[in-house]
Structures are given as C-alpha cells and as structure tokens.
Design an enzyme around this catalytic site. Structure first.
Site, short mmCIF file in Angstrom:
data_model
loop_
_atom_site.label_atom_id
_atom_site.label_comp_id
_atom_site.label_asym_id
_atom_site.label_seq_id
_atom_site.Cartn_x
_atom_site.Cartn_y
_atom_site.Cartn_z
N CYS A 134 -7.86 0.48 -5.98
CA CYS A 134 -6.95 1.63 -6.03
C CYS A 134 -5.72 1.32 -6.86
CB CYS A 134 -6.55 2.04 -4.61
SG CYS A 134 -5.39 3.42 -4.59
N CYS A 137 -2.42 2.68 -5.49
CA CYS A 137 -1.88 1.92 -4.36
C CYS A 137 -1.27 0.59 -4.82
CB CYS A 137 -2.98 1.57 -3.35
SG CYS A 137 -4.13 2.89 -3.00
N ASP A 138 -1.93 -0.09 -5.73
CA ASP A 138 -1.60 -1.50 -5.97
C ASP A 138 -1.01 -1.80 -7.35
OD1 ASP A 138 -2.50 -2.05 -3.41
OD2 ASP A 138 -4.56 -2.35 -4.09
#
Ligand code: NAP
Length: 315
Positions: A134, A137-138
């Site tokens: 992701c 997200c990261d």
C-alpha cells in the site's frame, strides 16, 4: 433451533469491526465471525499514520486490537472460526462455520480483499519492514530513498508515480516488456524522471531477512536468465488484489473482477445483505474508508430491520 440473530458480520478488519461497533450500539447484539485472517490487512502493516485520531501514529495490529476491544465493549459477540458456506437467499439467512450453523435476519459482508503477493518467503518475512502492498499507507516512510514497485498494471503505475513524491528513485519491475496498464497511466509514469524501468525482469528474492529490513532485491532477466542485485530500501508489491467473495459467487451480484456490487450505501443485489470495506471497493482501499463503509452497512441493516412487519408490529 435458536431464534435468528439480528445481524451476522463476516470479517474482522476495520469494516467488519466498525459495523460491529455501530450494530452493537444500536442494540442489535451482532455476531461477528472473524475469519482466518483476523484483523485483515492491517495486521500485515507496521505504523499507520493516516488513521485520524492517532496523531503520533499507531501500529496496525494495535489499531485492530483497539477496534476489537471497542466493539466488544458494547456487546459484540465474536467467533474465531472461518465461514465455509452461506445461503443468503433463505430466510433467515444461513451462515455455516466448520463447527456450527447460525441464522440471521441480516448479513454484513466485510471479508475484504487480499493483496496478491509474489510468493517469496522473504516477502512475507519483510512485510511491514520495507515490503508493502500500500503506497498510500507507507510511501511516507521512504523519503529520499530508492525503492521498487513490482507490477505492470494501473496500480503499479499509480503507486510508482505517487511514490516519487517521497522516494529519490522508483524502479518499476515488470515480468514482461509490455505493460498491462492503460496508456494514460503508462504515459504518466514514463514522463516521470524519477522512475526507472526494469522490464522483462522478475524479483527472485528480497534482502535482508537477517537484518529485518530491505537492503536489496535480486532480479532475474526473463530474456537472458541473468541475475543481479539491485540496492533498494523498499519494495511495493502492486500485482493486484483478489476480493474474498468465493462464498457469495452465484448468490450476490459481483463485478467483472469479483468485487461485490453495492448501491445506495451498503446494499447488495440481495435484500437484507450488506457489504462494506475492500470486498466492495477496489478504488480507495483505506482503513478509514473501510471503517466508514462499515458504519454505513450497520445503519443500513438497522433500517432494514426497523422496516420489517414483525418489528413494526412489536413497537
Ligand atoms: P492488474 O491489472 O491485474 O495488473 C496486475 C499486474 O501485475 C500485471 O501487470 C501482471 O503482469 C502483474 N503480475 C500479476 N501476478 C504477478 C506475479 N506473480 N509476478 C509478477 N507480476 C505479476 O491489477 P491492478 O493494476 O491492481 O489493476 C486492477 C484493476 O483496477 C484494473 O482494472 C485497473 O485498470 C484498475 N485500476 C485503475 C486505476 C486508475 O484508473 N486510476 C488505478 C489502479 C487500478 P502481466 O501483465 O504479465 O499479467
């Protein structure tokens, strides 16, 4: 035979647990069946910095524990099993696990989608420690670093372009010399000076499991068979997702990629059956959007029950 539950929720990621929280607080005494991958995809992540309310971030598994505890506090009953069969057309709805059979007036499906993985042991070990599925997200964790994105579809292009906001260099590794991505997405990626290409290559190994962090990937040319090590600090696997809808195939309308089709909130093609989270969302795929749709599913289920003749007669 015990009387049917008001609502059964299948799945225990952010969507399922938020549905459980709202259903429990609406006095619906929900039964939540966790599934094999209890907690969902957030159990595979480390720090989550984009869930509102946690200004210093929270570890993915800790966030799920918070949600589980909050849902339990208001009376959610949780079962650890995995659902093996459902009949959404019978009334009441029937849900079977390996050990028991349950019935319910409404069903909320929150079974999620699983990110496809390359299948390398090192990929599993380093998931959340430099390997990610992701970018949203990261990506932030890779500021100024060199990283790789694996895949040749729209997701890989989109993630690679997004990741150039943070990374100094993004290498796209794709197993063929032709991309699957749409032309417009390819053009965007090709126009980005921070993106490099390793076409006709496959990732054979991600290093370094001994150190517990990503230091390099070993790639093999599909043309020549030659192997080499490419130093990177992160590997984003973007080779698609598989929605967990096998149980519902033939019973509920799915789109061409197997995702549940929802309309007017969390409603599915079958009355009394609602869906939320990644099992019906291949676009946003965020914990917060999953949680939001879980809330919608619980409210839709509550409204459905409120309108049943037997409920109206009782009030
Ligand atoms: P996808 O289109 O199925 O592409 C998956 C890519 O991963 C393919 O290039 C495939 O290679 C590669 N791949 C699959 N298994 C692999 C393996 N084991 N090892 C190495 N490579 C592997 O998946 P997606 O990119 O996630 O897109 C899914 C759907 O969402 C598509 O319909 C897409 O158009 C849509 N989408 C749209 C947007 C947008 O428009 N903004 C953004 C993201 C996704 P091959 O090509 O060789 O099969």
């Amino acid at each position: 035979m015990p009387s049917p539950r008001n609502v059964i929720i299948i799945g225990s990621g952010p969507a399922g647990l938020t549905a459980a929280l709202y259903a429990a607080r609406a006095n619906m005494q929900p039964l939540l069946i966790e599934g094999i991958e209890a907690g969902g995809q957030l159990m595979l992540t480390t720090m989550v910095e984009n869930f509102p309310g946690y200004r210093d971030g929270i570890m993915g598994p800790d966030l799920m524990e918070e949600m589980r505890t909050q849902a339990a506090k208001f009376g959610t009953e949780t079962i650890k099993g995995d659902v093996v069969k459902v009949d959404v057309c019978s009334r009441p709805i029937i849900v079977k696990t390996a050990d028991a059979e349950y019935t319910a007036t409404t069903l909320i499906i929150a079974t999620g989608a699983s990110a496809r993985l390359l299948g390398l042991p090192s990929e599993r070990t380093l998931m959340g420690h430099g390997v990610s599925t992701c970018a949203t997200c990261d990506g932030y964790f890779f500021r100024g670093q060199e990283i790789a994105v694996v895949g040749g579809g729209d997701s890989a292009m989109e993630e690679a372009v997004f990741l150039t906001r943070f990374a100094s260099k993004v290498t796209i590794v794709h197993r063929r010399d032709m991309l699957r991505a749409s032309k417009i997405m390819q053009d965007k990626a090709r126009a980005n000076a921070r993106i490099e290409w390793l076409l006709d290559h496959e990732v054979e190994e991600i290093k370094d499991t001994g150190k517990g962090e990503v230091t390099a990937m070993v790639v093999r040319s599909n043309k020549t068979g030659a192997r080499r090590e490419v130093p990177v600090h992160g590997v984003f696997v973007a080779i698609g997702h598989t929605p967990n809808t096998a149980l519902f195939r033939g019973q509920i309308d799915l789109d061409q990629n197997g995702y549940i089709v929802t309309h007017d909130g969390a409603k599915t093609s079958v009355a009394a059956v609602f869906a939320c989270g990644d099992v019906q969302d291949h676009i946003y795929r965020q914990a917060i959007t999953a949680a939001g749709s879980g809330c919608m599913a619980a409210i839709d289920a509550e409204h459905y029950i409120d309108k049943l003749p037997e409920h109206l007669a009782a009030v």
